[in-house]
Enzyme design. Sequence first.
Site, short mmCIF file in Angstrom:
data_model
loop_
_atom_site.label_atom_id
_atom_site.label_comp_id
_atom_site.label_asym_id
_atom_site.label_seq_id
_atom_site.Cartn_x
_atom_site.Cartn_y
_atom_site.Cartn_z
N SER A 13 48.89 -16.41 99.98
CA SER A 13 48.98 -17.29 98.80
C SER A 13 48.37 -18.66 99.00
O SER A 13 48.90 -19.66 98.52
CB SER A 13 50.43 -17.46 98.33
N CYS A 38 49.16 -7.70 71.05
CA CYS A 38 49.50 -6.32 71.39
C CYS A 38 50.92 -5.99 70.95
O CYS A 38 51.16 -5.87 69.75
CB CYS A 38 49.27 -6.07 72.88
N ARG A 79 49.39 2.07 74.48
CA ARG A 79 49.52 3.50 74.15
C ARG A 79 49.81 3.71 72.68
O ARG A 79 49.55 4.77 72.14
CB ARG A 79 50.70 4.11 74.91
N HIS A 94 43.79 -7.87 73.64
CA HIS A 94 44.18 -9.02 74.46
C HIS A 94 43.07 -10.07 74.50
O HIS A 94 42.25 -10.08 75.42
CB HIS A 94 44.49 -8.55 75.88
N GLU A 139 43.20 -13.08 75.29
CA GLU A 139 43.34 -14.01 76.41
C GLU A 139 42.46 -13.62 77.59
O GLU A 139 42.07 -14.48 78.39
CB GLU A 139 44.82 -14.11 76.85
N1 GLN Z 1 53.92 -1.20 74.65
C1 GLN Z 1 52.93 -1.29 73.64
C2 GLN Z 1 51.96 -0.12 73.67
O1 GLN Z 1 51.86 0.54 74.66
C3 GLN Z 1 52.17 -2.60 73.74
C4 GLN Z 1 51.37 -2.72 74.98
C5 GLN Z 1 50.95 -4.13 75.27
O2 GLN Z 1 51.51 -5.08 74.72
N2 GLN Z 1 50.00 -4.32 76.16
O3 GLN Z 1 51.29 0.13 72.70
#
Ligand code: GLN
Length: 547
Positions: free
Chosen positions: A14, A380, A474, A519, A521
Amino acid sequence: MARYIFITGGVVSSLGKGLASAALGALLQARGFSVRLRKLDPYLNVDPGTMSPFEHGEVFVTDDGAETDLDLGHYERFTGVSARKTDSVSSGRIYSTVLEKERRGDYLGKTIQVIPHVTNEIKDFLSVGGDEVDFMLCEIGGTVGDIEGLPFFEAIRQFAQERPRGQCIFVHLTLLPYVTASGELKTKPTQHSVKELRSIGIAPDVLLLRSEHEIPEKEREKIALFCNVRKEAVIAAPDLKTIYEAPLAYHREGLDQAVLDAFAISPAPRPDLSRWEDVMDRMTNAEGEVRVAIVGKYTQLEDAYKSIAEALTHGGMANRVRVRAEWIDAEIFEREDPALYLQGFHAILVPGGFGERGTEGKIRAAEFARLRGVPYLGICLGMQMAVIEAARNMADMPDAGSEEFDHEAGRKRFTPVVYHLKEWVQGNHRVERKLGDDKGGTMRLGAYTATLAEGSRVAQIYGATQIEERHRHRYEVDVRYRDQLEACGLMFSGMSPDGRLPEIVENRDHPWFIGVQFHPELKSKPFAPHPLFADFVRAAVETSRLV
Ligand code: GLN
């Protein structure tokens, strides 16, 4: 053919090897060279996708759908070079490939050994794409002397030995501890660490020394002498106020010059550091502050949402404000009124996550943001929660929920407005998947295109109607509820090109309420803040002016 820079660590873990590698990459770019960064991790997990964020920090996803270590996020944030599947490997992956080959009979019945079979596999990994860039920077995880790291060290030794002289160098990062009682920086641990490295045949060309204090000339000379490194190649890596200071700070200490000298590149091209000067100017001369609440599950460990924290910082830079992100455990809102905690925040972000725990709290946070007109960004799972909230409270479907939670509980309780996706289109082919597939690698992963509705807020923010963003999930919002939800004001403003998968929702009757299935970010950079984060922070600034 690329020149290779191997970055190893010693004394303790680290110390910021990932950051040092990323900053060195940025400095070489500033001198006009092209770079690629690579990470070799000694752990035995085949991929970091199934590792707990509590232990290992966030899973970083690449465009081509690899689930990798968060260090690749640093690499991208500092160099802007999109990482690929072939930029990260673990011992587990190497061994599993070797064993697969053995099962297939590729080795023709030979005895399979660490040397040469495992080390050859590692060298093959290092070679991929070696003709595409000027410099390949390869970071070895862990510290020298770790048992599981040995095959990697042996492989890089062989690799350098097999290349023409002067094509590979070794940068070693260690710690100079400060002993208060004697008021001294101690060089002995570094000497031992270098000795360890040399005992396995690797002589470092550059030493990068972390220390809380200035390194006196005398100590530098001593280290150079005892570690057999040129004095100019003994570089201090001082503690920094922000990680984005690293390129400028390491440049001042002479890191890039020492590296170019080690390769005998002379004269060295002059660096253009304006990108990093601008980043630092935006960081240090920020005016005012906004408070953003991040309502999530892994709130104890900041690394679990590393890219989100960084993207918010970038959003602040875009607006020249400081962003104070505060982490709130979603489960609290299952017992207590969110208003008690969320009042006073200028924006609310609900990040991604897996599993049911805390989700009712996230739904309440979304409801609070919607009703109070507080800017909301759902990422997400955070988008899925916003949709469930809208279905329950706006579209009169009180039992709306996600199939994910029913699967977890093993019984049916919800109307699945968010359902398990079993097949989808990627490029020109269909991907199919069953619920019981292996845990790793069963998600919709990597970059996918989304089409944004003309005139929507997101189309305006992106300044485009076709975007590419990275996914890791998923479950999907069920498009069959689209009309019903749009009638209540939740617009489906981004869709997969075939119109089947909702990618973005936005609330039309709200100052700033956006949920994204991907995502964003992961693609934000300090020198190129992601438009969604830049605009989210802008909205937060506006809210801060109202109160
Ligand atoms: N658990 C949700 C899915 O699998 C969202 C996944 C996430 O936020 N990366 O769709």
